[in-house]
Design a protein around this motif. Structure first.
Motif, PDB file in Angstrom:
ATOM      1  N   LEU A   1       0.804  -1.222   0.000  1.00 30.83           N
ATOM      2  CA  LEU A   1       0.000   0.000   0.000  1.00 30.83           C
ATOM      3  C   LEU A   1       0.838   1.274   0.000  1.00 30.83           C
ATOM      4  N   VAL A   2       2.092   1.196   0.474  1.00 29.21           N
ATOM      5  CA  VAL A   2       2.928   2.405   0.444  1.00 29.21           C
ATOM      6  C   VAL A   2       3.279   2.805  -0.984  1.00 29.21           C
TER       7      VAL A   2
ATOM      8  N   LEU B   1      -4.380  17.270   4.030  1.00 29.58           N
ATOM      9  CA  LEU B   1      -4.671  15.844   3.915  1.00 29.58           C
ATOM     10  C   LEU B   1      -3.425  15.064   3.513  1.00 29.58           C
ATOM     11  N   SER B   2      -2.712  15.564   2.512  1.00 26.05           N
ATOM     12  CA  SER B   2      -1.496  14.880   2.048  1.00 26.05           C
ATOM     13  C   SER B   2      -0.466  14.782   3.163  1.00 26.05           C
ATOM     14  N   GLU B   3      -0.259  15.887   3.877  1.00 21.56           N
ATOM     15  CA  GLU B   3       0.720  15.884   4.964  1.00 21.56           C
ATOM     16  C   GLU B   3       0.310  14.909   6.066  1.00 21.56           C
ATOM     17  N   ALA B   4      -0.980  14.891   6.404  1.00 19.57           N
ATOM     18  CA  ALA B   4      -1.452  14.016   7.479  1.00 19.57           C
ATOM     19  C   ALA B   4      -1.319  12.548   7.103  1.00 19.57           C
ATOM     20  N   LEU B   5      -1.677  12.209   5.875  1.00 22.63           N
ATOM     21  CA  LEU B   5      -1.614  10.807   5.459  1.00 22.63           C
ATOM     22  C   LEU B   5      -0.168  10.359   5.251  1.00 22.63           C
ATOM     23  N   ASP B   6       0.658  11.243   4.746  1.00 20.35           N
ATOM     24  CA  ASP B   6       2.082  10.894   4.619  1.00 20.35           C
ATOM     25  C   ASP B   6       2.687  10.613   5.987  1.00 20.35           C
ATOM     26  N   TYR B   7       2.260  11.392   6.981  1.00 22.24           N
ATOM     27  CA  TYR B   7       2.756  11.157   8.340  1.00 22.24           C
ATOM     28  C   TYR B   7       2.335   9.776   8.845  1.00 22.24           C
ATOM     29  N   VAL B   8       1.088   9.393   8.570  1.00 23.58           N
ATOM     30  CA  VAL B   8       0.608   8.076   9.014  1.00 23.58           C
ATOM     31  C   VAL B   8       1.424   6.961   8.372  1.00 23.58           C
ATOM     32  N   VAL B   9       1.691   7.103   7.074  1.00 16.13           N
ATOM     33  CA  VAL B   9       2.484   6.084   6.380  1.00 16.13           C
ATOM     34  C   VAL B   9       3.881   6.019   6.990  1.00 16.13           C
ATOM     35  N   GLU B  10       4.498   7.174   7.206  1.00 20.08           N
ATOM     36  CA  GLU B  10       5.836   7.211   7.803  1.00 20.08           C
ATOM     37  C   GLU B  10       5.826   6.578   9.190  1.00 20.08           C
ATOM     38  N   SER B  11       4.814   6.903   9.974  1.00 20.26           N
ATOM     39  CA  SER B  11       4.716   6.357  11.321  1.00 20.26           C
ATOM     40  C   SER B  11       4.555   4.842  11.288  1.00 20.26           C
ATOM     41  N   ALA B  12       3.710   4.353  10.379  1.00 19.48           N
ATOM     42  CA  ALA B  12       3.477   2.907  10.281  1.00 19.48           C
ATOM     43  C   ALA B  12       4.740   2.170   9.847  1.00 19.48           C
ATOM     44  N   VAL B  13       5.421   2.713   8.850  1.00 19.78           N
ATOM     45  CA  VAL B  13       6.644   2.082   8.355  1.00 19.78           C
ATOM     46  C   VAL B  13       7.695   2.027   9.458  1.00 19.78           C
ATOM     47  N   ASN B  14       7.844   3.115  10.185  1.00 21.03           N
ATOM     48  CA  ASN B  14       8.850   3.162  11.245  1.00 21.03           C
ATOM     49  C   ASN B  14       8.448   2.352  12.469  1.00 21.03           C
ATOM     50  N   HIS B  15       7.160   2.139  12.626  1.00 22.86           N
ATOM     51  CA  HIS B  15       6.680   1.284  13.715  1.00 22.86           C
ATOM     52  C   HIS B  15       7.025  -0.183  13.434  1.00 22.86           C
ATOM     53  N   VAL B  16       6.831  -0.596  12.189  1.00 24.19           N
ATOM     54  CA  VAL B  16       7.081  -1.992  11.813  1.00 24.19           C
ATOM     55  C   VAL B  16       8.563  -2.254  11.591  1.00 24.19           C
ATOM     56  N   GLY B  17       9.255  -1.277  10.994  1.00 24.36           N
ATOM     57  CA  GLY B  17      10.658  -1.469  10.645  1.00 24.36           C
ATOM     58  C   GLY B  17      10.804  -1.987   9.225  1.00 24.36           C
ATOM     59  N   VAL B  18      12.005  -1.890   8.682  1.00 25.52           N
ATOM     60  CA  VAL B  18      12.256  -2.230   7.284  1.00 25.52           C
ATOM     61  C   VAL B  18      13.535  -3.043   7.170  1.00 25.52           C
ATOM     62  N   GLU B  19      13.496  -4.078   6.347  1.00 27.65           N
ATOM     63  CA  GLU B  19      14.710  -4.851   6.043  1.00 27.65           C
ATOM     64  C   GLU B  19      15.425  -4.140   4.899  1.00 27.65           C
ATOM     65  N   LEU B  20      16.527  -3.512   5.198  1.00 27.48           N
ATOM     66  CA  LEU B  20      17.205  -2.613   4.272  1.00 27.48           C
ATOM     67  C   LEU B  20      17.515  -3.245   2.925  1.00 27.48           C
ATOM     68  N   ASN B  21      17.973  -4.474   2.916  1.00 30.34           N
ATOM     69  CA  ASN B  21      18.509  -5.058   1.691  1.00 30.34           C
ATOM     70  C   ASN B  21      17.465  -5.725   0.800  1.00 30.34           C
TER      71      ASN B  21
ATOM     72  N   SER C   1      10.043   2.279  -2.717  1.00 28.82           N
ATOM     73  CA  SER C   1       8.771   2.898  -2.328  1.00 28.82           C
ATOM     74  C   SER C   1       8.508   2.740  -0.837  1.00 28.82           C
ATOM     75  N   LEU C   2       9.036   1.670  -0.239  1.00 24.81           N
ATOM     76  CA  LEU C   2       8.911   1.475   1.211  1.00 24.81           C
ATOM     77  C   LEU C   2      10.020   2.212   1.951  1.00 24.81           C
ATOM     78  N   LEU C   3      11.232   2.123   1.440  1.00 28.35           N
ATOM     79  CA  LEU C   3      12.380   2.765   2.098  1.00 28.35           C
ATOM     80  C   LEU C   3      12.227   4.278   2.201  1.00 28.35           C
ATOM     81  N   GLN C   4      11.560   4.894   1.239  1.00 30.15           N
ATOM     82  CA  GLN C   4      11.461   6.362   1.236  1.00 30.15           C
ATOM     83  C   GLN C   4      10.689   6.897   2.443  1.00 30.15           C
TER      84      GLN C   4
END
Length: 535
Positions: free
Chosen positions: A440-441, A462-482, A487-490
């Motif tokens: 979905l990201v 709206l764009s700023e608020a939803l972008d914040y939610v996406v950023e918060s969710a991604v950083n909450h879950v974490g990302v496997e760098l490699n 689109s997820l890393l950004q």
């Protein structure tokens, strides 16, 4: 203004917590990073508190900057009293109300009257101690031919002075906000149009202004914009004019007749329309805020759905005439096969379509079928139900909102450059159940369909608020760098689109990246990213 102290008082937290949070934000740390990795500095403030601090401090800094700018713009006309009023103002609206008399404006009736030399007569009317009729002939000229012209021009000046008085404006706004009603009616010539039925709840609608719900505001605004509804704020004008008189008429003043006429004109011609605009704007801002909050909450739940990992998924993007698009996706999200079937009208190739799907299920050992919830979804569900009985493969309905947006996006073209755009949506539908967040990201949050009136609210907010939610969710879950897509890393704190694309390009050509913070002083953009990526 003690911004730190004020915010601490408003949020009922310690001043030291606000001070530490603001310091981290000013240094470049992001909200998700501070909430997770700087608890010892903020006193364990969560994301909600940190975001509230960020927004409130930002507003108050803007307010202070505007005060300084207004003081500069007023220039030589600035008095100690006006300066004190500006410095004491607690909202941008109050600052703009104070600045209003000094703001450059088009020629008004009062401007023309001043040019004719009628301001001294206006001052006599305002002072209420002398009869203006005893002085009016002094102001007659070639430009002011009659007594009525002179008195009318002087009243225009008085009306403008009263309407631009910031205390009067705020007082009248407050009374109107408390006592007014919102009245909505249908445009009669459009009443019977099919499109008008959407707004039939508001054909004859009247409600106290203070009781209007945010969703009603947005619906009414849309109906007004589409010219199906007329909207106005109604109030007891006589009562408000009396309130205005109570503010400006001096007790036992002998000569108030001309001032009373000016005040009635001031309210009807100047104050009432301006206050109605202000209150309509307030209502819209409140509606926007509530709607955006709902968008945020819904999007967060959608992004943080539990993934169904390790399953081979067959995704179906239902359709009638153009067929149902099929995509088989491996357990790691890799594309295994695509096809198009025509089980529904007008082709009605039901048995052939079922056989083809069963063949794909057997060939790729499919574990689960996902069906987009759009056009022909129910009919396709019936097909999947028959297949489930014969193969023991379960099926699920998933939201297909934004799938078509993804299909034509830069990300989709990069992932599947040689694949027909119509088939990419089925891939997205299959992947959404495997890893909702990662899939979905890739889509503009506004296109995911997580709330009503998305085109009616403030688009920037709206764009700023939803972008914040996406950023918060991604950083909450974490990302496997490699292994993560760019689109997820950004959305990782400290990483933007360009850096994310470079990381992906590097890992594809050079191999894995191993992170180490070390003991050297680093920019917060790097520290933010490193902590999240090592989760």
């Amino acid at each position: 203004m003690d911004i730190i102290g004020l915010v601490a008082s408003e949020l009922k937290i310690k001043k030291e917590q606000v001070e530490a949070t603001v310091s981290l934000l000013d240094e470049g740390a992001t909200i998700p990073f501070i909430a997770r990795y700087r608890k010892e500095k903020t006193g364990s403030l969560d994301e909600t508190y940190i975001r509230d601090i960020s927004e409130r401090v930002g507003y108050l800094r803007t307010l202070e900057a505007r005060k300084e700018e207004v003081i500069r713009l007023i220039g030589d006309k600035l008095t100690p009293e006006i300066e004190a009023n500006i410095k004491e103002a607690t909202t941008l609206q109050a600052v703009e109300d104070i600045y209003l008399p000094f703001r450059p404006k088009r020629r008004t009736r009062a401007t023309i009257a001043r040019e004719k030399g009628l301001e001294p007569l206006a001052n006599i009317i305002l002072e209420q101690m002398e009869d203006p009729l005893n002085h009016v002939e002094e102001f007659l000229s070639e430009e002011v031919e009659t007594i009525d012209d002179a008195l009318g021009g002087a009243r225009d000046i008085v009306a403008e002075i009263v309407s631009e008085d910031f205390k009067t404006r705020e007082w009248m706004r407050r009374i109107t906000r408390r006592s007014a009603e919102l009245e909505v009616n249908v445009v009669e010539k459009k009443k019977n149009l099919p499109e008008a039925k959407t707004y039939q709840n508001y054909f004859e609608f009247k409600i106290p202004l203070k009781n209007v719900a945010p969703h009603q505001v947005l619906a009414i605004n849309r109906g007004e914009k589409e010219e199906f509804l007329t909207v106005k704020i109604t109030v007891d004008s006589n009562s408000l004019i009396q309130s205005l008189k109570a503010l400006w008429l001096k007790t036992d003043a002998p000569h108030t007749e001309q001032l009373e006429l000016a005040l009635a004109d001031c309210y009807t011609r100047l104050l009432a329309p301006a206050i109605e605009r202000d209150l309509r704007r307030e209502m819209t801002e409140g509606g926007d805020k509530q709607a955006i909050s709902v968008f945020q909450e819904n999007l967060r739940h959608l992004l943080l759905q539990s993934p169904v990992r390790g399953k081979v998924v067959l995704g179906l993007d239902p359709g009638y005439r153009t067929g149902t698009k099929v995509a088989v996706v491996g357990s790691l999200g890799d594309l295994l096969a695509t096809d198009t079937i025509y089980p529904h009208q007008p082709q009605n190739r039901w048995d052939e379509s079922k056989a083809k799907l069963i063949e794909l299920i057997k060939e790729y050992k499919v574990d689960l079928i996902t069906i987009g919830n759009g056009t022909a979804s129910r009919e396709t569900e019936a097909l999947a139900s028959e297949i489930a009985q014969e193969t023991d493969v379960a099926f699920a309905i998933v939201s297909e909102a934004g799938a078509s947006v993804y299909s034509a996006s830069e990300i989709a073209k990069e992932e599947f450059p040689d694949l027909d755009v119509s088939l990419r949506g089925a891939i997205s539908i299959a992947r959404r159940i495997q890893d909702p967040l990662s899939e979905l990201v890739k889509i503009d949050p506004k296109s995911i369909g997580v709330g009503q009136y998305q085109h009616d609210v403030n688009q920037k907010e709206l764009s700023e608020a939803l972008d914040y939610v996406v950023e918060s969710a991604v950083n909450h879950v974490g990302v496997e760098l490699n292994t993560a897509s760019w689109s997820l890393l950004q959305y990782v704190s400290g990483i933007n689109k360009t850096i994310a694309q470079r990381i992906v390009a590097y890992t594809r050509t050079e191999g894995p990246i191993f992170l180490s913070i070390g003991n050297n002083p680093l920019s917060y953009s790097f520290i933010n990213a490193t902590y999240i990526l090592q989760k």
